[in-house]
Design a protein around this motif. Structure first.
Motif, PDB file in Angstrom:
ATOM      1  N   TYR A 213      -1.988  -1.541  -3.866  1.00  0.00           N
ATOM      2  CA  TYR A 213      -3.079  -0.653  -3.624  1.00  0.00           C
ATOM      3  C   TYR A 213      -2.374   0.694  -3.728  1.00  0.00           C
ATOM      4  O   TYR A 213      -1.426   0.950  -3.076  1.00  0.00           O
ATOM      5  CB  TYR A 213      -3.862  -0.881  -2.254  1.00  0.00           C
ATOM      6  CG  TYR A 213      -4.793  -1.968  -2.296  1.00  0.00           C
ATOM      7  CD1 TYR A 213      -6.166  -1.678  -2.820  1.00  0.00           C
ATOM      8  CD2 TYR A 213      -4.605  -3.272  -1.582  1.00  0.00           C
ATOM      9  CE1 TYR A 213      -7.133  -2.728  -2.518  1.00  0.00           C
ATOM     10  CE2 TYR A 213      -5.441  -4.266  -1.728  1.00  0.00           C
ATOM     11  CZ  TYR A 213      -6.660  -4.063  -2.014  1.00  0.00           C
ATOM     12  OH  TYR A 213      -7.674  -5.171  -2.265  1.00  0.00           O
TER      13      TYR A 213
ATOM     14  N   THR B 189      -0.398  -6.567   5.440  1.00  0.00           N
ATOM     15  CA  THR B 189      -0.255  -5.370   4.618  1.00  0.00           C
ATOM     16  C   THR B 189       1.089  -4.582   5.028  1.00  0.00           C
ATOM     17  O   THR B 189       1.568  -4.464   6.157  1.00  0.00           O
ATOM     18  CB  THR B 189      -1.329  -4.409   5.131  1.00  0.00           C
ATOM     19  OG1 THR B 189      -2.709  -4.666   4.896  1.00  0.00           O
ATOM     20  CG2 THR B 189      -1.299  -2.959   4.358  1.00  0.00           C
TER      21      THR B 189
ATOM     22  N   VAL C 221       0.824  -1.179  -0.122  1.00  0.00           N
ATOM     23  CA  VAL C 221      -0.061   0.152   0.109  1.00  0.00           C
ATOM     24  C   VAL C 221       0.819   1.240   0.011  1.00  0.00           C
ATOM     25  O   VAL C 221       1.867   1.315   0.852  1.00  0.00           O
ATOM     26  CB  VAL C 221      -0.821  -0.056   1.151  1.00  0.00           C
ATOM     27  CG1 VAL C 221      -1.863   1.458   1.362  1.00  0.00           C
ATOM     28  CG2 VAL C 221      -1.956  -1.253   1.251  1.00  0.00           C
TER      29      VAL C 221
ATOM     30  N   ASN D 121       3.241  -1.229   4.275  1.00  0.00           N
ATOM     31  CA  ASN D 121       2.924   0.287   3.736  1.00  0.00           C
ATOM     32  C   ASN D 121       4.266   0.794   3.247  1.00  0.00           C
ATOM     33  O   ASN D 121       5.323   0.895   3.998  1.00  0.00           O
ATOM     34  CB  ASN D 121       2.616   1.104   5.104  1.00  0.00           C
ATOM     35  CG  ASN D 121       0.977   0.558   5.371  1.00  0.00           C
ATOM     36  OD1 ASN D 121       0.010   0.524   5.063  1.00  0.00           O
ATOM     37  ND2 ASN D 121       1.057  -0.045   6.743  1.00  0.00           N
TER      38      ASN D 121
END
Length: 317
Positions: free
Chosen positions: A231, A257, A136, A259
C-alpha cells in the motif's frame, strides 16, 4: 579384444557385447544419465495424462465427491513427486522457508529499514498455512524493493504470482475475476507467494476480498500461502488525510500491517552514498549538495536518487 594363435594363424576375439555396453555407459558418464532422466520425465507426463483421462471416464460413475477427492489427491501426489525429481531435492516440497538466509540477502539491498525487516522476518518465519501481510509506506522507502528481492530469493520460483493493482479499474467483475484466478493458481508443493503491489488506501477491500476467497475455500486453505499487499501512502496530501489513510490500513482483516518509516534528510544522504558506491562514482561535496537540493525526500523518498547519481557518471567524476 584379445588375440590367440591356432596353427600359426592369429585370430581376433571380440569382447562380449555386454562388456562393450557397460564400457560405453561408464565412458558417457552423467551425460547419458541426464538424458535418460529427461526422457523419463516425458514418459511420466504422457503416462500421467493417460491415467487422468482414464480416471475421468470411470470415476464419475462412483459419485462426484469420490471422483473429485481421488483426482485431487492423485494430482497433489504426482505434482510433489515430479517437482522433487525435477529439482533433485527429496524434500523440495516440504522444506521449511529459510527466512534467515532470505533476509540476509534482502538486507543487502534495503537501507534504514532494519526494524521493519526484522518484523517481516519474524512474521514470515511463522509456519501457518496462510500468512497475510500489508506493507505500508510512502513512495521510495523500500516497499517494492523489498518485494522484488523477496521474489528474487524465494525458493519456490514457480509458485510466485505478482500483480500491479490498478485502483482506477472501474469494472468490478474484472477485479473479482483477477482475485479468483489467484486462488486457482496456488500450488500444493512448497509455499506460494502472492504479491499485489501499487495499492491505494481506497483499495483496502482487495485485502479482505482475496483473503476470504482463499480461506473460505477448503482446497486453497489447505495450501501454504503468503500474500503481501503493498500500500502506498500519499505524502503530498494534507496531514489529516495522510493520517486517515494510515489509520485505515492498520486493522485490515486477517492481516498483519508492517509500516515502513518515512525518510528524511539523513536517510537521503545514506541513499546518495549507497547509489554512488554501487555505481563506482566519486561525488564531490558540490555534487552531493546538488543532489540533496533537487530531491524532495518527503514526497519521493529515495526513488529519484539513482537517476540523479547516474547523471554524474559521464561528467568526469
Amino acid at each position: 579384444m584379445s588375440i590367440s594363435k591356432n596353427n600359426g594363424v592369429e585370430k581376433v576375439r571380440k569382447k562380449p557385447r555386454k562388456h562393450r555396453k557397460l564400457r560405453r555407459l561408464v565412458e558417457n558418464g552423467s551425460t547419458d544419465i541426464a538424458q535418460k532422466w529427461r526422457k523419463n520425465d516425458r514418459k511420466i507426463l504422457i503416462l500421467f495424462i493417460f491415467v487422468i483421462l482414464t480416471i475421468s471416464m470411470v470415476l464419475p460413475y462412483y459419485g462426484f465427491n469420490a471422483y473429485g477427492n481421488f483426482v485431487y489427491n492423485f494430482l497433489n501426489t504426482y505434482q510433489k513427486q515430479y517437482m522433487q525429481i525435477s529439482h533433485g531435492h527429496a524434500e523440495y516440497c516440504n522444506r521449511i522457508l529459510d527466512t534467515r538466509t532470505l533476509f540476509i540477502n534482502i538486507q543487502k539491498h534495503i537501507i534504514n529499514q532494519d526494524n521493519v525487516l526484522q518484523q517481516l522476518e519474524i512474521y514470515l518465519r511463522n509456519e501457518s498455512r496462510f500468512i497475510s501481510l500489508a506493507v505500508v509506506g510512502a513512495v521510495g522507502v523500500g516497499k517494492s524493493l523489498f518485494v522484488r528481492n523477496l521474489e528474487k530469493y524465494f525458493p519456490w520460483q514457480e509458485n510466485i504470482q505478482s500483480y500491479a493493482w490498478n485502483a482506477y479499474v472501474k469494472n468490478k467483475e474484472s477485479r473479482m475475476h483477477i482475485l479468483a484466478n489467484i486462488k486457482e493458481k496456488l500450488h500444493q508443493c512448497g509455499r506460494n507467494l502472492v504479491v499485489i503491489d501499487n495499492l491505494q488506501p481506497n483499495s483496502a477491500y482487495v485485502t479482505d476480498t482475496l483473503n476470504k476467497i482463499i480461506t473460505n475455500d477448503l482446497v486453497a486453505a489447505n495450501k501454504y500461502t503468503i500474500i503481501i499487499y503493498v500500500y502506498i501512502l500519499n505524502t503530498m496530501s494534507s496531514d489529516a488525510s495522510y493520517l486517515k489513510d494510515y489509520n485505515l490500513l492498520q486493522n485490515l482483516p486477517q492481516t498483519k500491517t508492517i509500516n515502513f518509516k518515512r525518510f528524511g534528510y539523513n536517510e537521503l544522504k545514506d541513499c546518495i552514498k549507497r547509489e554512488a558506491l554501487l555505481a563506482n562514482i566519486t561525488l564531490s561535496l558540490q555534487d552531493f549538495d546538488e543532489i540533496v537540493e533537487t530531491v524532495n525526500v518527503t514526497n519521493s523518498g529515495c526513488k529519484k536518487v539513482y537517476a540523479k547519481v547516474q547523471s554524474f557518471k559521464n561528467t568526469g567524476h
